[in-house]
Motif scaffolding. Structure first.
Motif, PDB file in Angstrom:
ATOM      1  N   GLY A 129       0.817  -1.208   0.000  1.00 32.63           N
ATOM      2  CA  GLY A 129       0.000   0.000   0.000  1.00 32.63           C
ATOM      3  C   GLY A 129       0.849   1.254   0.000  1.00 32.63           C
ATOM      4  N   ASN A 130       0.459   2.239   0.806  1.00 23.99           N
ATOM      5  CA  ASN A 130       1.108   3.546   0.815  1.00 23.99           C
ATOM      6  C   ASN A 130       2.417   3.494   1.609  1.00 23.99           C
ATOM      7  N   LEU A 131       3.374   2.740   1.096  1.00 24.49           N
ATOM      8  CA  LEU A 131       4.647   2.515   1.788  1.00 24.49           C
ATOM      9  C   LEU A 131       5.540   3.748   1.763  1.00 24.49           C
ATOM     10  N   ASP A 132       5.530   4.508   0.661  1.00 23.12           N
ATOM     11  CA  ASP A 132       6.383   5.684   0.507  1.00 23.12           C
ATOM     12  C   ASP A 132       7.855   5.361   0.747  1.00 23.12           C
ATOM     13  N   VAL A 133       8.289   4.207   0.307  1.00 27.80           N
ATOM     14  CA  VAL A 133       9.699   3.814   0.397  1.00 27.80           C
ATOM     15  C   VAL A 133      10.413   4.354  -0.841  1.00 27.80           C
ATOM     16  N   ARG A 134      11.221   5.379  -0.648  1.00 28.49           N
ATOM     17  CA  ARG A 134      11.793   6.074  -1.802  1.00 28.49           C
ATOM     18  C   ARG A 134      12.856   5.261  -2.527  1.00 28.49           C
ATOM     19  N   GLN A 135      13.293   4.161  -1.928  1.00 25.08           N
ATOM     20  CA  GLN A 135      14.278   3.305  -2.589  1.00 25.08           C
ATOM     21  C   GLN A 135      13.654   2.399  -3.668  1.00 25.08           C
ATOM     22  N   LEU A 136      12.332   2.441  -3.819  1.00 20.15           N
ATOM     23  CA  LEU A 136      11.664   1.589  -4.810  1.00 20.15           C
ATOM     24  C   LEU A 136      11.727   2.252  -6.190  1.00 20.15           C
ATOM     25  N   THR A 137      12.949   2.473  -6.657  1.00 19.21           N
ATOM     26  CA  THR A 137      13.196   3.148  -7.926  1.00 19.21           C
ATOM     27  C   THR A 137      13.459   2.121  -9.018  1.00 19.21           C
ATOM     28  N   ILE A 138      13.831   2.617 -10.194  1.00 17.80           N
ATOM     29  CA  ILE A 138      14.059   1.738 -11.338  1.00 17.80           C
ATOM     30  C   ILE A 138      15.115   0.683 -10.995  1.00 17.80           C
ATOM     31  N   GLY A 139      14.810  -0.557 -11.309  1.00 14.76           N
ATOM     32  CA  GLY A 139      15.726  -1.659 -11.049  1.00 14.76           C
ATOM     33  C   GLY A 139      15.452  -2.411  -9.765  1.00 14.76           C
ATOM     34  N   THR A 140      14.628  -1.838  -8.896  1.00 17.80           N
ATOM     35  CA  THR A 140      14.311  -2.476  -7.624  1.00 17.80           C
ATOM     36  C   THR A 140      13.273  -3.575  -7.823  1.00 17.80           C
ATOM     37  N   LYS A 141      13.341  -4.592  -6.984  1.00 11.83           N
ATOM     38  CA  LYS A 141      12.301  -5.624  -6.913  1.00 11.83           C
ATOM     39  C   LYS A 141      11.591  -5.517  -5.571  1.00 11.83           C
ATOM     40  N   LEU A 142      10.278  -5.365  -5.626  1.00 10.61           N
ATOM     41  CA  LEU A 142       9.444  -5.330  -4.430  1.00 10.61           C
ATOM     42  C   LEU A 142       8.755  -6.678  -4.294  1.00 10.61           C
ATOM     43  N   TYR A 143       8.787  -7.240  -3.083  1.00 13.90           N
ATOM     44  CA  TYR A 143       8.128  -8.521  -2.811  1.00 13.90           C
ATOM     45  C   TYR A 143       6.941  -8.278  -1.889  1.00 13.90           C
ATOM     46  N   LEU A 144       5.765  -8.764  -2.300  1.00 12.55           N
ATOM     47  CA  LEU A 144       4.538  -8.559  -1.550  1.00 12.55           C
ATOM     48  C   LEU A 144       3.900  -9.893  -1.197  1.00 12.55           C
ATOM     49  N   PRO A 145       3.407 -10.049   0.042  1.00  9.75           N
ATOM     50  CA  PRO A 145       2.742 -11.293   0.427  1.00  9.75           C
ATOM     51  C   PRO A 145       1.310 -11.340  -0.112  1.00  9.75           C
ATOM     52  N   VAL A 146       1.023 -12.299  -0.949  1.00 12.31           N
ATOM     53  CA  VAL A 146      -0.308 -12.418  -1.553  1.00 12.31           C
ATOM     54  C   VAL A 146      -1.326 -12.796  -0.483  1.00 12.31           C
ATOM     55  N   GLN A 147      -2.464 -12.080  -0.472  1.00 14.92           N
ATOM     56  CA  GLN A 147      -3.488 -12.325   0.539  1.00 14.92           C
ATOM     57  C   GLN A 147      -4.856 -12.642  -0.055  1.00 14.92           C
ATOM     58  N   GLN A 148      -5.011 -12.418  -1.364  1.00 17.53           N
ATOM     59  CA  GLN A 148      -6.244 -12.758  -2.067  1.00 17.53           C
ATOM     60  C   GLN A 148      -5.885 -13.526  -3.339  1.00 17.53           C
ATOM     61  N   ALA A 149      -6.784 -14.372  -3.803  1.00 18.08           N
ATOM     62  CA  ALA A 149      -6.560 -15.060  -5.074  1.00 18.08           C
ATOM     63  C   ALA A 149      -6.336 -14.044  -6.184  1.00 18.08           C
ATOM     64  N   GLY A 150      -5.280 -14.260  -6.962  1.00 19.97           N
ATOM     65  CA  GLY A 150      -4.960 -13.345  -8.044  1.00 19.97           C
ATOM     66  C   GLY A 150      -4.165 -12.130  -7.619  1.00 19.97           C
ATOM     67  N   ALA A 151      -3.928 -11.986  -6.333  1.00 21.43           N
ATOM     68  CA  ALA A 151      -3.157 -10.883  -5.719  1.00 21.43           C
ATOM     69  C   ALA A 151      -3.905  -9.559  -5.750  1.00 21.43           C
ATOM     70  N   LEU A 152      -4.564  -9.238  -6.870  1.00 16.79           N
ATOM     71  CA  LEU A 152      -5.307  -7.975  -7.011  1.00 16.79           C
ATOM     72  C   LEU A 152      -4.398  -6.776  -6.712  1.00 16.79           C
ATOM     73  N   PHE A 153      -3.354  -6.649  -7.526  1.00 18.88           N
ATOM     74  CA  PHE A 153      -2.352  -5.596  -7.368  1.00 18.88           C
ATOM     75  C   PHE A 153      -2.877  -4.269  -7.894  1.00 18.88           C
ATOM     76  N   SER A 154      -2.547  -3.178  -7.165  1.00 18.51           N
ATOM     77  CA  SER A 154      -2.848  -1.816  -7.614  1.00 18.51           C
ATOM     78  C   SER A 154      -1.682  -0.914  -7.266  1.00 18.51           C
ATOM     79  N   CYS A 155      -1.582   0.228  -7.970  1.00 17.97           N
ATOM     80  CA  CYS A 155      -0.492   1.162  -7.709  1.00 17.97           C
ATOM     81  C   CYS A 155      -0.901   2.580  -8.049  1.00 17.97           C
ATOM     82  N   GLY A 156      -0.136   3.542  -7.528  1.00 18.53           N
ATOM     83  CA  GLY A 156      -0.391   4.951  -7.799  1.00 18.53           C
ATOM     84  C   GLY A 156       0.548   5.822  -6.992  1.00 18.53           C
ATOM     85  N   ASP A 157       0.172   7.110  -6.815  1.00 23.58           N
ATOM     86  CA  ASP A 157       0.910   8.012  -5.938  1.00 23.58           C
ATOM     87  C   ASP A 157       2.331   8.230  -6.437  1.00 23.58           C
TER      88      ASP A 157
END
Length: 316
Positions: free
Chosen positions: A160-188
């Protein structure tokens, strides 16, 4: 064979909800190109002034592109999000939103500034201050297991609204899936931010984002909350020069952060002949708050670090 998809620009949502209909369904290994709206959902623009803050409709803040359904993603799996590319559009803004910032008692009044980002390299904060553009998405997440109209703020173990400024080009973010299909969204979208986002705004802007998604099954990787791996150093565009640091020392980390920030605002204001409110905004864009020490008999140390490379006269 992996495919590249383009996400529609006319469909956004403003809460986390497990019943949101997926706008796009993809396979593991596919890439999605998003066009991200500015976080006020166009309630601000390049010509906006401080008066626009009083008219802000919070029901339409944090427009997220999504959800994206990733085939094969199940609760307990890990979704790897590789950030392939990020490009800011032509403008951005930062602001003090009363009552939400780290020094709310010091700065009770609203304040907004907009910036031309068209050169793609710098935020021209003033004639002699250039903050490097280092874009990232302030919000990336999967739908939480109890998502039922959940507000975008605050973040959670789903991302969600992590605001981790190190998530720039080349970074890999790992998220724990909690719903079928993950249902990923992004913005901000952010053009720049210091660790802490102290005035409650980064350099908020619309942008393009290219993200690659890979499902890692629970048998290989299962995580309790977001994790990430950067490409290169944490402050690559400013590491070539010196930093100036201020500190806050005491038994409370929040108070220590406030004291370190107040001292930094005083330093910038006095050294560079700047109004304190502008020094506050500058700190939100490029000053990093760090927990320097936690183990000395309950007296904690928080440091605020200012990259001197942003100033044309870096000898100060």
């Amino acid at each position: 064979m992996a495919e590249t998809h383009k996400f529609t620009t006319d469909r956004v949502h403003y809460t986390w909800h497990k019943e949101h209909e997926p706008i796009l369904t993809i396979d593991s290994g596919d890439t999605v190109v998003f066009e991200i709206r500015e976080v006020s959902d166009n309630q601000f623009n390049f010509h906006s002034t401080t008066e626009a803050i009083s008219e802000l409709d919070w029901d339409y803040v944090y427009p997220l592109s999504g959800p994206v359904y990733i085939n094969g993603a199940e609760p307990g799996d890990t979704l790897a999000v590789e950030i392939l590319d990020l490009k800011t559009k032509h403008w951005g803004r930062t602001a003090v939103l009363p009552g939400l910032d780290l020094l709310a008692e010091d700065y009770p009044d609203a304040y907004l500034r907009t910036f031309d980002l068209s050169d793609g390299k710098y935020i021209h904060f003033s004639d002699d201050i250039k903050v490097p553009i280092e874009p990232f998405l302030g919000t990336m997440g999967v739908c939480p297991k109890d998502g039922d109209g959940t507000p975008i703020m605050p973040p959670g173990n789903f991302g969600g609204n992590l605001d981790v400024r190190q998530l720039t080009i080349g970074t890999k973010l790992y998220l724990p899936v909690q719903q079928a299909g993950a249902l990923f969204s992004c913005g901000d979208g952010h053009a720049a931010q210091g660790d802490g986002e102290v005035c409650v705004s980064a350099l908020e802007c619309p942008m393009y984002a290219s993200l690659k998604f890979t499902v890692i099954k629970a048998s290989e990787k299962s995580i309790p909350s977001p994790q990430f791996q950067t490409k290169g150093g944490l402050t690559q565009k400013v590491n070539q020069d010196d930093f100036y640091g201020t500190t806050g020392v005491g038994p409370d980390l929040m108070t220590g952060a406030q004291e370190a920030l107040r001292a930094m605002i005083d330093y910038v204001s006095e050294t560079y002949n700047m109004e304190k409110i502008d020094a506050y905004l500058l700190a939100s864009l490029c000053v990093d708050l760090k927990i320097s020490e936690l183990v000395d008999a309950g007296q904690y140390v928080v440091s605020a670090l200012l990259p001197l490379s942003i100033f044309d006269d870096s000898e100060k």
